[in-house]
Design a protein around this motif. Sequence first.
Motif, PDB file in Angstrom:
ATOM      1  N   ASN A 217      -0.205   2.938   9.292  1.00  0.00           N
ATOM      2  CA  ASN A 217      -0.362   1.806   8.369  1.00  0.00           C
ATOM      3  C   ASN A 217       0.133   0.495   8.960  1.00  0.00           C
ATOM      4  OD1 ASN A 217       0.348   4.436   6.703  1.00  0.00           O
ATOM      5  ND2 ASN A 217      -1.063   3.217   5.488  1.00  0.00           N
ATOM      6  N   VAL A 236      -6.300   8.723   9.190  1.00  0.00           N
ATOM      7  CA  VAL A 236      -5.713   8.031   8.045  1.00  0.00           C
ATOM      8  C   VAL A 236      -5.836   8.927   6.820  1.00  0.00           C
ATOM      9  CG1 VAL A 236      -6.182   5.742   8.973  1.00  0.00           C
ATOM     10  CG2 VAL A 236      -7.869   6.823   7.481  1.00  0.00           C
ATOM     11  N   PRO A 238      -5.739   7.765   3.183  1.00  0.00           N
ATOM     12  CA  PRO A 238      -5.576   6.582   2.338  1.00  0.00           C
ATOM     13  C   PRO A 238      -5.072   6.842   0.925  1.00  0.00           C
ATOM     14  CG  PRO A 238      -7.889   7.044   2.739  1.00  0.00           C
ATOM     15  CD  PRO A 238      -7.113   7.905   3.666  1.00  0.00           C
ATOM     16  N   GLU A 241      -1.304   7.529   1.223  1.00  0.00           N
ATOM     17  CA  GLU A 241      -0.644   6.335   1.766  1.00  0.00           C
ATOM     18  C   GLU A 241      -0.498   5.250   0.702  1.00  0.00           C
ATOM     19  OE1 GLU A 241      -2.551   7.254   6.167  1.00  0.00           O
ATOM     20  OE2 GLU A 241      -3.261   5.534   5.002  1.00  0.00           O
ATOM     21  N   SER A 249      -4.245   0.990   4.223  1.00  0.00           N
ATOM     22  CA  SER A 249      -4.840   1.891   5.204  1.00  0.00           C
ATOM     23  C   SER A 249      -5.202   1.142   6.478  1.00  0.00           C
ATOM     24  CB  SER A 249      -6.098   2.539   4.621  1.00  0.00           C
ATOM     25  OG  SER A 249      -6.800   3.261   5.618  1.00  0.00           O
ATOM     26  N   TYR A 251      -7.540   2.092   8.481  1.00  0.00           N
ATOM     27  CA  TYR A 251      -8.890   2.483   8.904  1.00  0.00           C
ATOM     28  C   TYR A 251      -9.652   1.304   9.512  1.00  0.00           C
ATOM     29  CZ  TYR A 251     -13.577   4.341   9.080  1.00  0.00           C
ATOM     30  OH  TYR A 251     -14.809   4.738   9.534  1.00  0.00           O
ATOM     31  N   THR A 282     -11.707   5.217   1.075  1.00  0.00           N
ATOM     32  CA  THR A 282     -11.812   4.479   2.332  1.00  0.00           C
ATOM     33  C   THR A 282     -12.970   3.500   2.281  1.00  0.00           C
ATOM     34  OG1 THR A 282     -10.960   6.440   3.472  1.00  0.00           O
ATOM     35  CG2 THR A 282     -11.922   4.722   4.829  1.00  0.00           C
TER      36      THR A 282
END
Length: 403
Positions: A217, A236, A238, A241, A249, A251, A282
Amino acid sequence: MLLLKNAHVVPGDGAPELLATDVLVRDGEIAAVAPNLAAPGAEVIDATGQVLIPGFVDTHRHVWQAPLRGIGPDLTLPGYFEVVLGRALSAYRPEDTHLAVRLGAAEALDAGITTVLDWNNTSHAEAVADAYQSLGMRAVIASDQPRADLTGTLSAALAILGPEYGPADEAEALLRRARDLGILVTMHIGGGRTPSAVSRMDEAGLLGPGVHLVHLNSVTADEAKLLADTGAGVTVTPLVEELMGHGVSAYGRLADAGCRPALGVDVVVNSVPDLFEVMRATLRAERTRAVPSASAPMLPAARMLEAATVDGARALGLSDRIGTIAVGKRADLVLLEGLTHLAGSADCAGAAVTSLRPSDVDTVIVDGRVVKRSGRLVDVDLAALRASAADLGRRALGAPAAR
């Protein structure tokens, strides 16, 4: 032999979708992909109106936590360490670990996940492997003492704390050990709001293929470029997180730098046991991160299907075996319902990402073996398995058993 007839095939990795196509599986391997195949003596699955995709690859999950699903909707990371890793983990016996992993693996298979990297915190290696073998799932079992005797659909990886959660010199020694052994090494890194250790790892020559980093992150654009240039695998997670406050994230930053981030469920104490919602989370984040324009069009939804399949295979060093539907690959396949009106005429990959859910997973095949058929797991009663694991979850958290 197994012959899937008349499917709308999404081969993956950017290859065009194939209309009314057959897939022949022989000895666990994809032997042919073409219309109107004939295979006398093969078991035939009529896939008319269904979408055939590669099996999902969950590249980071703590599978033993399946009986704890939903216990921590408001857990922060410190609370997770205290309640889950502190209290619950210490209560697990070998037979508990077997039951928990069997439940987690069954829930994953039910949702179309054919491969999982199990970041296993328990010390019950035999129970973990036996649970996966009993269901026929493909698993990379990551632990601090990786087994050398895993074969077939099971393989080993070295799970380490990494330089952010333990001594840097210890992490460096373990990374070099994994490289000498030729096995994947995986670690949590940059999963907070403090600077990540990516640059330090690069300076020490520790990045590259065979290194798998999760969360990231706090990764910077420059660090993301280092990861892309060295070929390190990145994942990741997400949903977890965001819910645990790790931060935004990574990503998009990773993808912008040339990485191909994979996706993971992570923990089910506050998340779902499938990748459908992870893909959508995502996609939503990426589409709100930047306003689309002529020079930067909106991220295609189908890109998330690649993140959950072939990019996962790449991150785990398995892309030569799984992740796409192609001759010579192992037959890890999923048939999806719910898009009959689109099959044969539209972007079914994107539609699967935005519009489907685990209940739309009709058939799951791992290494050529059917493990879910017509919407039901073949070798396990999932409801009964959940009931069997209920008291384990209560006991592990110090709650009284149900009467």
